[in-house]
Design a protein around this motif. Structure first.
Motif, PDB file in Angstrom:
ATOM      1  N   GLU A 441       0.841  -1.198   0.000  1.00 43.56           N
ATOM      2  CA  GLU A 441       0.000   0.000   0.000  1.00 43.56           C
ATOM      3  C   GLU A 441       0.874   1.245   0.000  1.00 43.56           C
ATOM      4  OE1 GLU A 441      -1.904  -2.864  -0.116  1.00 43.56           O
ATOM      5  OE2 GLU A 441      -1.454  -2.976   2.016  1.00 43.56           O
ATOM      6  N   SER A 442       0.399   2.325  -0.605  1.00 42.10           N
ATOM      7  CA  SER A 442       1.211   3.535  -0.650  1.00 42.10           C
ATOM      8  C   SER A 442       0.338   4.775  -0.648  1.00 42.10           C
ATOM      9  CB  SER A 442       2.109   3.533  -1.891  1.00 42.10           C
ATOM     10  OG  SER A 442       1.340   3.486  -3.077  1.00 42.10           O
ATOM     11  N   VAL A 443       0.910   5.883  -0.146  1.00 37.31           N
ATOM     12  CA  VAL A 443       0.203   7.153  -0.080  1.00 37.31           C
ATOM     13  C   VAL A 443       1.217   8.288  -0.227  1.00 37.31           C
ATOM     14  CG1 VAL A 443       0.298   7.097   2.466  1.00 37.31           C
ATOM     15  CG2 VAL A 443      -1.285   8.646   1.322  1.00 37.31           C
ATOM     16  N   PRO A 444       0.917   9.307  -1.033  1.00 34.31           N
ATOM     17  CA  PRO A 444       1.799  10.477  -1.092  1.00 34.31           C
ATOM     18  C   PRO A 444       1.779  11.226   0.244  1.00 34.31           C
ATOM     19  CG  PRO A 444       0.285  10.420  -2.959  1.00 34.31           C
ATOM     20  CD  PRO A 444      -0.206   9.415  -1.973  1.00 34.31           C
ATOM     21  N   VAL A 445       2.941  11.511   0.766  1.00 29.40           N
ATOM     22  CA  VAL A 445       3.060  12.234   2.037  1.00 29.40           C
ATOM     23  C   VAL A 445       4.134  13.304   1.890  1.00 29.40           C
ATOM     24  CG1 VAL A 445       3.600  12.085   4.500  1.00 29.40           C
ATOM     25  CG2 VAL A 445       2.345  10.218   3.389  1.00 29.40           C
ATOM     26  N   PRO A 446       3.778  14.580   1.870  1.00 28.29           N
ATOM     27  CA  PRO A 446       4.788  15.629   1.768  1.00 28.29           C
ATOM     28  C   PRO A 446       5.568  15.770   3.066  1.00 28.29           C
ATOM     29  CG  PRO A 446       2.621  16.600   2.052  1.00 28.29           C
ATOM     30  CD  PRO A 446       2.402  15.125   1.901  1.00 28.29           C
ATOM     31  N   LEU A 447       6.852  15.983   2.943  1.00 31.75           N
ATOM     32  CA  LEU A 447       7.660  16.290   4.129  1.00 31.75           C
ATOM     33  C   LEU A 447       7.269  17.668   4.656  1.00 31.75           C
ATOM     34  CD1 LEU A 447      11.204  15.093   2.979  1.00 31.75           C
ATOM     35  CD2 LEU A 447       9.509  13.835   4.338  1.00 31.75           C
ATOM     36  N   GLU A 448       7.440  17.855   5.954  1.00 27.75           N
ATOM     37  CA  GLU A 448       7.192  19.145   6.590  1.00 27.75           C
ATOM     38  C   GLU A 448       8.496  19.625   7.205  1.00 27.75           C
ATOM     39  OE1 GLU A 448       3.901  18.797   9.271  1.00 27.75           O
ATOM     40  OE2 GLU A 448       2.516  18.093   7.708  1.00 27.75           O
ATOM     41  N   ASN A 449       9.021  20.703   6.650  1.00 29.51           N
ATOM     42  CA  ASN A 449      10.341  21.193   7.057  1.00 29.51           C
ATOM     43  C   ASN A 449      11.390  20.094   6.927  1.00 29.51           C
ATOM     44  OD1 ASN A 449       9.355  23.818   7.789  1.00 29.51           O
ATOM     45  ND2 ASN A 449       8.592  22.934   9.709  1.00 29.51           N
ATOM     46  N   GLY A 450      11.238  19.300   5.868  1.00 32.52           N
ATOM     47  CA  GLY A 450      12.197  18.238   5.599  1.00 32.52           C
ATOM     48  C   GLY A 450      12.035  17.008   6.459  1.00 32.52           C
ATOM     49  N   ARG A 451      10.955  16.935   7.236  1.00 37.54           N
ATOM     50  CA  ARG A 451      10.813  15.845   8.203  1.00 37.54           C
ATOM     51  C   ARG A 451       9.550  15.018   7.962  1.00 37.54           C
ATOM     52  NH1 ARG A 451      12.749  18.327  14.114  1.00 37.54           N
ATOM     53  NH2 ARG A 451      14.915  18.748  13.475  1.00 37.54           N
ATOM     54  N   LEU A 452       9.631  13.765   8.369  1.00 34.87           N
ATOM     55  CA  LEU A 452       8.511  12.835   8.324  1.00 34.87           C
ATOM     56  C   LEU A 452       8.252  12.331   9.735  1.00 34.87           C
ATOM     57  CD1 LEU A 452       6.530  10.925   6.757  1.00 34.87           C
ATOM     58  CD2 LEU A 452       8.414   9.258   6.730  1.00 34.87           C
ATOM     59  N   ARG A 453       7.030  12.573  10.236  1.00 37.27           N
ATOM     60  CA  ARG A 453       6.638  12.087  11.563  1.00 37.27           C
ATOM     61  C   ARG A 453       5.695  10.902  11.399  1.00 37.27           C
ATOM     62  NH1 ARG A 453       6.203  17.321  11.679  1.00 37.27           N
ATOM     63  NH2 ARG A 453       3.931  17.289  11.450  1.00 37.27           N
TER      64      ARG A 453
END
Length: 507
Positions: A441-453
């Motif tokens: 499974e996959s989903v587009p997730v934009p980084l926020e300030n270069g970070r992934l939480r």
């Protein structure tokens, strides 16, 4: 969780509701009344497969600890009891109670059997309780809404109070037509047609289990949107069952979508990712929200399964589980309004008699070199909450290995070049019971300030992933060996960084 696990097997979850015995599917009649949350659900009291559809019943004071109750509304030779909703009729508009003891009223679909004069129809009926849900009486005037249809089902009812007036609103579906149909009533017994929405967006399967509610945007009561949820089977973003949502307005008569991408019954697979999906995994379906939740919170729960293989999952004496309860909010992200979902956290239930395992394990910020870094065994396990934050940087891919042992693992990976988060269960353990279970499974997730939480909840047969504080979610079942409890961090090349890691529940 249930009160007993005598019939449990290695996959019986600790933090997700399952019936003690037999089959469970869609959540129904979610309602809060007199300090108690009621979870009703599609249930077969007599077997481990779909059939004899009745409303099972569980209660909770906190949405984390559940006590199974006797079957609430049983099928009979005239009807099966299909999905629906329940309300606290505080003003006793129905007359089923008294002003001092208002009734709980269940609005459900009667699926009429060959023995019934209405054989083959699906129509809406009522049952009521005046003892806080302990016993239920079917209304003598059932059905209360019959369109002469074979696929008119899943009524969700709420009280509307706005410019158009004050009354009960029902949103149900004409499943095969992919339409949400709205009605109004003053007393829950006589219903008047309002409007129809759809078909729109994902129409690759039947529409089921709708919901309609209003939420503030970023907590501002002066800026609200209405959310229409429509579950879909098959035709979901990950294959099989899924839930989609539309955002828009509701004036007491008609819902008008502001997020429709395609209209009608045409299927445009190339646009699937543009639709609103509640969850991008394979195992979050029939999600609906609680009526009358305290403080106006919008709390949802879904069936953690998929109709493609739901009847074949390798459990013993029981089949089907609910997701964790999620609170849904609306927020502006990337210049548009989107739902944000936060799971109610069972690991915060300290002092409630639970064994939450060892003390939390944590790692401070450090570089994340290429390769795999295994977490110490004392922080591993089959029931965990994992909070991880990454700066992918120059790494091509970063992520976690979950429920791992040898070649067996579930892989949660973020690919930097595409900005896509994926959950791969192709090597997760027992996948052979159905040809479509092994999946990615996959989903587009934009980084926020270069970070992934990431916040990840592992239970004995499931993985629920919440990315960027619930901007995107992936829910999948997994059936690993009992020995598959390792957790690892990985990067495919140097240049990434671990910002923080915290694990609760290991040991």
């Amino acid at each position: 969780m249930t009160t007993t696990t005598a019939l449990g097997c290695q996959y019986r979850p600790q933090h997700h509701y399952t019936a003690d015995r037999n089959w469970l599917n869609d959540p129904n009649g979610l309602v809060y009344a007199n300090g108690t949350y009621h979870l009703f659900y599609q249930h077969n009291p007599s077997g481990n497969g779909w059939g004899n559809m009745s409303w099972g019943h569980a209660t909770s004071a906190d949405l984390l600890h559940w006590d199974e109750q006797p079957v609430a509304i049983a099928c009979d030779d005239q009807e099966a009891i299909f999905s629906g909703s329940a309300v606290l009729d505080g003003a006793n508009t129905s007359g089923f109670g008294t002003p001092d003891n208002p009734p709980l009223v269940a609005i459900y679909t009667s699926a009429y059997s060959p023995a019934s004069p209405l054989s083959g129809r699906q129509a809406q009926s009522l049952a009521y309780s005046t003892d806080n849900g302990a016993t239920w009486i079917k209304h003598a005037g059932n059905p209360v809404l019959d369109r002469g249809s074979a696929d008119f089902r899943d009524p969700k009812v709420f009280w509307y109070d706005g410019a158009a007036g004050s009354y009960w609103v029902m949103v149900a579906v004409e499943a095969m037509d992919r339409e949400a149909v709205l009605y109004k009533s003053a007393d829950l017994k006589a219903w008047e047609y309002l409007s129809t929405f759809g078909p729109a967006n994902a129409t690759g399967g039947v529409w089921e289990c709708p919901d309609l509610f209003e939420l503030p945007v970023d907590g501002n009561p002066g800026n609200t949107k209405w959310v229409l949820v429509v579950n879909l089977n098959p035709g979901g973003i990950a294959g099989g069952s899924a839930g989609q949502y539309f955002l828009g307005t509701f004036d007491g008569v008609a819902f008008v979508s502001e997020t429709t991408v395609t209209e009608g019954l045409q299927k445009d697979e190339s646009r699937m990712a543009e639709y609103g999906w509640l969850d991008w995994g394979r195992d979050y379906y029939a999600a609906v929200s609680f009526s009358n939740a305290p403080d106006g919170r919008r709390l949802m729960i879904g069936w953690m399964n998929n109709w493609e293989y739901g009847a074949l999952t390798p459990t013993d004496g029981w089949r089907g589980a609910m997701s964790l309860v999620r609170e849904v909010r609306l927020a502006v992200r990337g210049g548009r309004v989107v739902p944000m979902q936060t799971a109610l956290d069972p690991f915060e239930s300290v002092g409630a008699g639970r064994n939450l395992g060892a003390s939390p394990y944590s790692e401070a910020a450090r570089p994340l070199p290429a390769g795999t870094h295994w977490i110490p065994a004392e922080a591993s396990g089959d029931v965990l909450r994992i909070d991880a934050e990454f700066e992918p940087g120059a790494a091509g891919e970063v992520g976690l290995l979950l429920r791992a042992s040898g070649a067996e693992r579930t892989v949660l990976a973020y690919r930097c070049a595409t900005g896509v988060l994926s959950l791969d269960r192709t090597a997760s353990g027992n996948t052979d019971f159905h040809e479509s279970f092994a999946s990615l499974e996959s989903v587009p997730v934009p980084l926020e300030n270069g970070r992934l939480r990431l916040r990840i909840f592992l239970d004995r047969c499931s993985v629920e992933v919440f990315a960027q504080d619930g901007l995107a979610t992936i829910t999948d079942q997994v059936f690993p060996a009992e020995s598959s409890t390792q957790v690892g961090l990985f990067a495919d090349r140097d240049g990434g960084r671990l910002v923080s890691l915290a694990i609760v529940g290991g040991g």
